[in-house]
Design an enzyme around this catalytic site. Structure first.
Site, PDB file in Angstrom:
ATOM      1  N   GLN A  55      50.429 -67.645  18.284  1.00  0.00           N
ATOM      2  CA  GLN A  55      51.726 -67.356  18.787  1.00  0.00           C
ATOM      3  C   GLN A  55      52.306 -68.593  19.443  1.00  0.00           C
ATOM      4  O   GLN A  55      53.652 -68.548  19.509  1.00  0.00           O
ATOM      5  CB  GLN A  55      51.731 -66.042  19.601  1.00  0.00           C
ATOM      6  CG  GLN A  55      51.206 -64.779  18.937  1.00  0.00           C
ATOM      7  CD  GLN A  55      51.409 -63.883  19.814  1.00  0.00           C
ATOM      8  OE1 GLN A  55      50.319 -63.268  20.511  1.00  0.00           O
ATOM      9  NE2 GLN A  55      52.311 -62.894  19.763  1.00  0.00           N
ATOM     10  N   ASN A 184      41.017 -59.094  20.979  1.00  0.00           N
ATOM     11  CA  ASN A 184      42.322 -58.399  21.537  1.00  0.00           C
ATOM     12  C   ASN A 184      42.760 -57.314  20.913  1.00  0.00           C
ATOM     13  O   ASN A 184      42.603 -57.607  19.472  1.00  0.00           O
ATOM     14  CB  ASN A 184      43.213 -59.593  21.677  1.00  0.00           C
ATOM     15  CG  ASN A 184      44.809 -58.930  21.983  1.00  0.00           C
ATOM     16  OD1 ASN A 184      44.751 -58.613  23.242  1.00  0.00           O
ATOM     17  ND2 ASN A 184      45.677 -58.823  20.911  1.00  0.00           N
ATOM     18  N   GLU A 185      42.985 -56.094  21.337  1.00  0.00           N
ATOM     19  CA  GLU A 185      43.383 -54.872  20.829  1.00  0.00           C
ATOM     20  C   GLU A 185      42.851 -54.578  19.213  1.00  0.00           C
ATOM     21  O   GLU A 185      43.550 -54.712  18.324  1.00  0.00           O
ATOM     22  CB  GLU A 185      44.907 -55.117  20.757  1.00  0.00           C
ATOM     23  CG  GLU A 185      45.487 -55.227  21.975  1.00  0.00           C
ATOM     24  CD  GLU A 185      47.186 -55.183  21.951  1.00  0.00           C
ATOM     25  OE1 GLU A 185      47.650 -55.211  20.760  1.00  0.00           O
ATOM     26  OE2 GLU A 185      47.749 -55.102  22.944  1.00  0.00           O
TER      27      GLU A 185
HETATM   28  C1  FCB Z   1      50.436 -57.147  22.215  1.00  0.00           C
HETATM   29  C2  FCB Z   1      49.603 -58.428  21.491  1.00  0.00           C
HETATM   30  C3  FCB Z   1      50.399 -59.776  22.001  1.00  0.00           C
HETATM   31  C4  FCB Z   1      51.899 -59.761  21.832  1.00  0.00           C
HETATM   32  C5  FCB Z   1      52.330 -58.612  22.701  1.00  0.00           C
HETATM   33  C6  FCB Z   1      53.977 -58.347  22.706  1.00  0.00           C
HETATM   34  O1  FCB Z   1      50.022 -56.237  21.465  1.00  0.00           O
HETATM   35  O2  FCB Z   1      48.396 -58.449  22.089  1.00  0.00           O
HETATM   36  O3  FCB Z   1      49.990 -60.671  21.002  1.00  0.00           O
HETATM   37  O4  FCB Z   1      52.345 -59.783  20.646  1.00  0.00           O
HETATM   38  O5  FCB Z   1      51.817 -57.307  21.950  1.00  0.00           O
END
Ligand code: FCB
Length: 473
Positions: A55, A184-185
């Protein structure tokens, strides 16, 4: 006569404002009222901002760029990292969350790029030199194109490739990284990429989403053990999104049931699996995922990372909606700070069983004009403070994001940054700086909304001085 009853939300804000009023009253009467008037965070609290490589860095070729979602030069953080960390330092941060780009480090299977790792060593050294503790994510939604071509996370045997990358990176960087975040997520990714079809590989094969989520959890567990083998003192965590969910129609049993199911699937199942070591989840139309205790997932966490952004309403068909007339960000996400407290309360028993601390690893909003960010920050930090008073072991907060960046399928339009692309600070960055520097903020800042919206901290500080309120002694 019927006594009027306050809704939970009204009750919450009534309590916050009541406490603020009492604080001010006590101050006027020259009584010591510091506890009332200042939201003090625990000593050593971690304050920072979060980013992810794809990003912000620029110049990356991976499965996203190959699929047409090319971040191009992004925020050029690859070249500007030292300047960016200088800003973070000036903003009073003491930590920074970033991710490494797997595609840079291992451009071909088994060929690791020494120059790429040398770059990340410089990045991490610079963070240390500026007093910013690195929290490093190993996987943040992106992978090398060759990994995607092998079938990505759809195939369990591909986890071995991820582990080879983790082994190389942790061996090379362990002296500089006290906190590792494996993934991450994972659940958000599994559903966006394999059920909604919005992210590469744009699958809409619903049954795949659960499989992918299961494989990612397995990858987390194995990476946890591997990192500890290589670096016994490391703190290793997983970052998960938690979204507050409420029924769209409170009178509808279907909507209630769908909310319960979604909550279990998106907010709870992962923590249950990490506490018990097993997962057995059957979801209508999505199929089934099972993880056996022999996989060694149990207790594979040294800390919990929570990304919290919003609340969604769930209708009887299980679709997510935004509450009508809700206060929203520029992406239409509801601004709902109470949801952060609700999610932390849900998490408390898991954190207690695992005996691990919690970090808010992301929280923020798209707000190009910075019209809402200061207030957003204060409201979310007020509920975070409340959660800490309730014994929830929150040890840090990372705002998303340090600067505007590439917001996945949404492109560059949403502006989440404390700074814009040209590194101009938005006024809210000053508010956050004052909070980080003083490890808290006076409660009455919450009620001077309009001033805080623009020349936020300047106005607030001036006001504090006029009233003779010292921020902190
Ligand atoms: C989350 C992501 C991050 C960013 C935010 C707004 O879900 O982990 O990378 O895009 O949202």
């Amino acid at each position: 006569m019927k006594t009027p009853r306050l809704s939970k939300k009204q009750g919450f804000w009534a309590a916050v404002l009541g406490a603020a009023a009492l604080g001010l009253l006590a101050y006027r009467q020259r009584k010591p009222a510091k506890l009332m008037s200042f939201l003090d965070f625990p000593e050593g609290f971690v304050w920072g901002a979060a980013t992810s490589a794809y990003q912000v860095e620029g110049g990356i070729s991976n499965d996203w760029s190959a699929a047409g979602l090319d971040a191009g030069q992004a925020a050029d953080h690859y070249h500007r990292y030292a300047e960016d960390f200088g800003h973070a330092q000036e903003m009073g941060h003491n930590a920074h969350r970033l991710s490494l780009e797997w595609a840079r480090i291992e451009p071909e299977p088994g060929r690791f790029d020494d120059a790429a790792i040398a770059h990340y060593r410089h990045v991490l050294q610079d963070l240390h030199a500026k007093g910013l503790t690195p929290f490093v994510t190993l996987w943040h939604f992106t992978q090398p194109q060759w990994f995607a071509q092998l079938g990505g996370w759809q195939r369990e045997e591909n986890i071995a490739s991820f582990l080879a990358y983790v082994r190389y990176v942790v061996t090379a960087l362990q002296d500089l990284v006290p906190y590792w975040i494996t993934l991450n997520e994972p659940i958000v990714y599994a559903f966006q990429a394999y059920e909604e079809g919005l992210w590469p590989p744009f699958e809409k094969e619903r049954s795949q989403a659960l499989q992918v989520a299961g494989h990612l959890l397995l990858a987390h567990g194995r990476a946890f053990h591997l990192i500890h083998e290589l670096q016994p003192q490391a703190q290793v965590g997983l970052v998960k999104n938690m979204t507050a969910l409420a029924p769209a129609q409170v009178w509808s049993p279907l909507s209630l049931l769908a909310t319960r199911l979604q909550h279990r699937l998106f907010n709870e199942a992962c923590w249950q699996a990490l506490v018990s070591g097993k997962l057995s989840l059957k979801v209508p139309q999505l199929g089934e995922v099972k993880i056996d205790p022999s996989e060694g997932l149990k207790g594979t966490l040294d800390f919990i990372g929570i990304n919290y952004y919003t609340r969604n309403l769930v209708n009887g068909r299980g679709e997510l909606r935004t509450r009508r007339k809700a206060r929203t960000s520029e992406l239409g996400w509801e601004i709902y700070p109470e949801g952060l407290l609700q999610m932390l309360r849900q998490l408390k028993p898991y954190a207690r069983k695992l005996k691990v601390p919690v970090y808010i690893t992301e929280n923020g909003l798209a707000d190009a004009q910075d019209a809402q960010r200061s207030q957003f920050l204060l409201e979310h930090l007020a509920v975070l403070w409340q959660a800490i008073q309730e014994g929830i072991p929150v040890k840090g907060y990372f705002h998303w994001s340090l600067m505007d960046n590439f917001e996945w399928a949404e492109g560059f339009e949403p502006r989440f940054g404390l700074m814009d692309m040209s590194r101009r600070w938005r006024p809210s960055a000053e508010v956050y700086r004052e909070i980080a520097r003083h490890n808290g903020f006076p409660l009455y800042w919450l009620s001077i909304k309009r001033k805080l919206r623009r020349r936020a901290s300047a106005a607030a500080l001036q006001h504090s001085h006029q009233k003779g309120i010292t921020l902190k002694e």
